[in-house]
Design an enzyme around this catalytic site. Structure first.
Site, PDB file in Angstrom:
ATOM      1  N   GLY A  20      43.388  46.718  33.014  1.00 14.68           N
ATOM      2  CA  GLY A  20      44.032  47.889  32.387  1.00 14.68           C
ATOM      3  C   GLY A  20      45.396  48.010  32.709  1.00 14.68           C
ATOM      4  N   GLY A  22      49.240  50.477  31.517  1.00 13.88           N
ATOM      5  CA  GLY A  22      49.699  51.622  31.047  1.00 13.88           C
ATOM      6  C   GLY A  22      51.177  51.714  31.243  1.00 13.88           C
ATOM      7  N   GLY A  23      51.931  53.050  30.961  1.00 12.60           N
ATOM      8  CA  GLY A  23      53.158  52.852  31.029  1.00 12.60           C
ATOM      9  C   GLY A  23      53.836  52.721  32.313  1.00 12.60           C
ATOM     10  CB  VAL A  27      43.981  49.033  36.535  1.00 11.35           C
ATOM     11  CG1 VAL A  27      43.082  49.659  37.065  1.00 11.35           C
ATOM     12  CG2 VAL A  27      44.821  50.459  36.335  1.00 11.35           C
ATOM     13  CE  LYS A  42      45.991  53.422  38.114  1.00 12.20           C
ATOM     14  NZ  LYS A  42      45.796  54.421  37.024  1.00 12.20           N
ATOM     15  CD  GLU A 145      26.615  54.005  42.146  1.00  9.48           C
ATOM     16  OE1 GLU A 145      26.349  54.131  43.603  1.00  9.48           O
ATOM     17  OE2 GLU A 145      27.761  54.150  41.843  1.00  9.48           O
TER      18      GLU A 145
END
Length: 526
Positions: A20, A22-23, A27, A42, A145
């Site tokens: 992942g 983002g700004g 991740v 992260k 899960e």
């Protein structure tokens, strides 16, 4: 570039893959050698990790979020800094709400309500602990899960907001499509801003659309402040009026007209299920305070029981916890900094507590009933949130009660027909046989042609257990995504003899190569 950390170790965590971006952060999927489990890591992007003020706020808010211990809030294991990299480690949950909506478009109402109970329970607890999320949206709701909804990224938007206030930096905090009106106006926020954002999220999950859209975030923010959202049932008539009322109350412009707390919202949601004979649960932890609510707001009285090992308190609004139905996806989130990875795949096992909708499960000492679930050979069968078999499953261990069952098959592309679910009732005695028919998707193109008069032509497509009607605009071809199978194609119009044909739609058909059906109607009848 995010690849810079691949193969490296931060603290004890080995970084294996980018999942992942983002700004503000990247991740990664990482590995914890001590616990021998995957984790999500992260890591702040270098331009922010190099800003001491931003870094300190990021680490402080991550530490605050790590202290939020609740079943529906993601666990943060560690917060640290090493070789210039600022990071925190948390649960690896590769499936999220955004992933499910990319496949299903909308969620079934019972699944939607249970997810909303989980999220509002998490918000109620966090708000009492003095933490406002500020960025509730589909990307920040994950599933564990067991199918329970888990909220991620508490504190990240707060870190950005504090940094912007301190430095005067022009940053947009949160996501405009999910802004509360007071957030769009730059006013001070309390927990009811999160309730509004949850309302937007539920609107999206129930209709497949956002209540407000626009070409830029200023236009979207203006609509949040000035315009009423559409009625939920105007976009999805299958949603009950009771759930529509909950969603629209969340979306009230005036915070005083919204739910005052996550718990009060939980109670209404649980009441909808209980009115239908289903049980529901809401969970909370800690001692209530009014930290994020306006003066004079009364929190609801909740029953509590103390656990023997900690001060954690579970508050039940029904008989048993009911897990959100898992649909067997294994897609990793990406595209947003909050796209934290989602639930690991459940192992096949006998269903236990949480599988029953109305009556707590248990295994009878003397089995007197046989249940057989049949699905295609490649289909994964689930009872509640438990995976029980592939193909066909027969058991005599299910206690009497109501169960949600489903079967899903793997598909090459997103296909809502790949999951078939039902609610069944297991009686005290006798046999229960259930057929589940998940199917791959195919494409069909209908080319209508008319002669003479016609009025309001309408197409009906039907196949085993499925049928749908479509309006026809003149002779414009219709390109439709349908379940694979032998379809009956029927077109009717006033003043015309109906057209009927039967075609088999194959799995290899796609939008660029659909099955072609040329339909000519004899419309000379008066």
């Amino acid at each position: 570039m995010p690849e810079r950390y691949l193969g490296q170790t931060l603290g004890k965590y080995r970084i294996d893959a980018v999942i992942g971006s983002g700004g503000f952060a990247w991740v990664y999927k990482a590995f914890d050698p001590e616990l021998e489990i995957p984790v999500a890591l992260k890591i702040l992007k270098p331009q922010y990790a190099g800003d001491e003020s931003f870094e300190q706020r990021f680490r402080r808010e991550a530490s605050t979020a790590a202290r939020l211990r609740h079943p529906n809030i993601i666990n943060i294991f560690a917060v640290g800094k090493e070789n210039g990299a600022v990071y925190f480690a948390m649960d690896y949950l590769p499936q999220g709400l955004a992933d499910r909506l990319s496949v299903m478009t909308t969620l079934p109402e019972s699944m939607l309500i249970r997810m909303a109970i989980d999220v509002s329970s998490a918000l109620g607890f966090a708000h009492r602990e003095g933490v406002i999320h500020r960025d509730i949206k589909t990307d920040n709701i994950l599933f564990d899960e067991h199918g329970n909804a888990v909220v991620a990224d508490f504190g990240i938007a707060r870190a950005v907001a504090g940094y912007a206030d301190q430095t005067g930096t022009n940053m947009v905090m949160g996501t405009p499509q999910y802004f509360a009106p007071e957030q769009a106006r730059g006013l001070s926020l309390d927990g009811r801003a999160d309730i509004y954002s949850l309302g937007v999220t539920l609107f999206k999950a129930s209709t497949g659309a956002l209540p407000f859209t626009g070409e830029d975030w200023y236009e979207i923010a203006r609509q949040h402040v000035e315009e009423k959202p559409p009625r939920v049932r105007s976009l999805n008539a299958s949603i009950s009026r009771e759930l529509e009322d909950v969603i629209l109350r969340c979306l009230e412009k005036d915070p005083d007209n919204r739910y005052p707390s996550g718990e009060s919202m939980c109670e209404d949601l649980a009441g909808i299920l209980q009115d239908r004979g289903e049980s529901a649960a809401m969970r909370t932890v800690g001692t209530p305070t009014a930290a994020t609510l306006p003066p004079g707001t009364q929190l609801p009285r909740l029953r509590r029981r103390r656990r023997s090992v900690s001060t954690t308190t579970w508050v039940f609004a029904g008989l048993a916890a009911v897990a959100v139905l898992g649909i067997g996806l294994s897609v990793a989130n990406g595209g947003d900094e909050s796209a934290t990875p989602g639930a690991t795949r459940a192992e096949a096992k006998e269903p236990g507590q949480g599988s029953v909708l109305g009556i707590p499960t248990g295994r009878g000492s003397a089995p007197r009933r046989v249940v057989t679930l049949r699905a295609p050979a490649a289909a994964r069968i689930m009872v509640g949130s438990d995976t029980v078999a592939t193909g066909t499953w027969t058991t005599d261990t299910l206690a009497p009660g109501q169960y949600r069952i489903s079967a899903s098959i793997p598909t090459r592309t997103a296909c809502s027909f790949a999951v078939d679910e039902k609610v069944v009732t297991v009686a005290d005695t006798g046999a229960l046989n259930v057929e589940l028919n998940p199917r791959d998707c195919g494409w069909i193109a209908i080319h209508p042609k008319y002669g003479g008069k016609f009025l309001n032509p309408e197409l009906t497509l039907s196949t085993l257990g499925w049928n749908r009607k479509y309006p026809i605009a003149g002779t414009t071809p219709l390109r439709l995504k349908v379940p694979v199978g032998q379809h009956v194609v029927r077109i009717t119009a006033r003043y015309c003899y109906p057209f009927t044909d039967s075609r088999g739609v194959r799995a290899q058909n796609d939008s660029t190569n659909p099955l072609q059906v040329f339909a000519t109607l004899d419309c000379n009848v008066r």
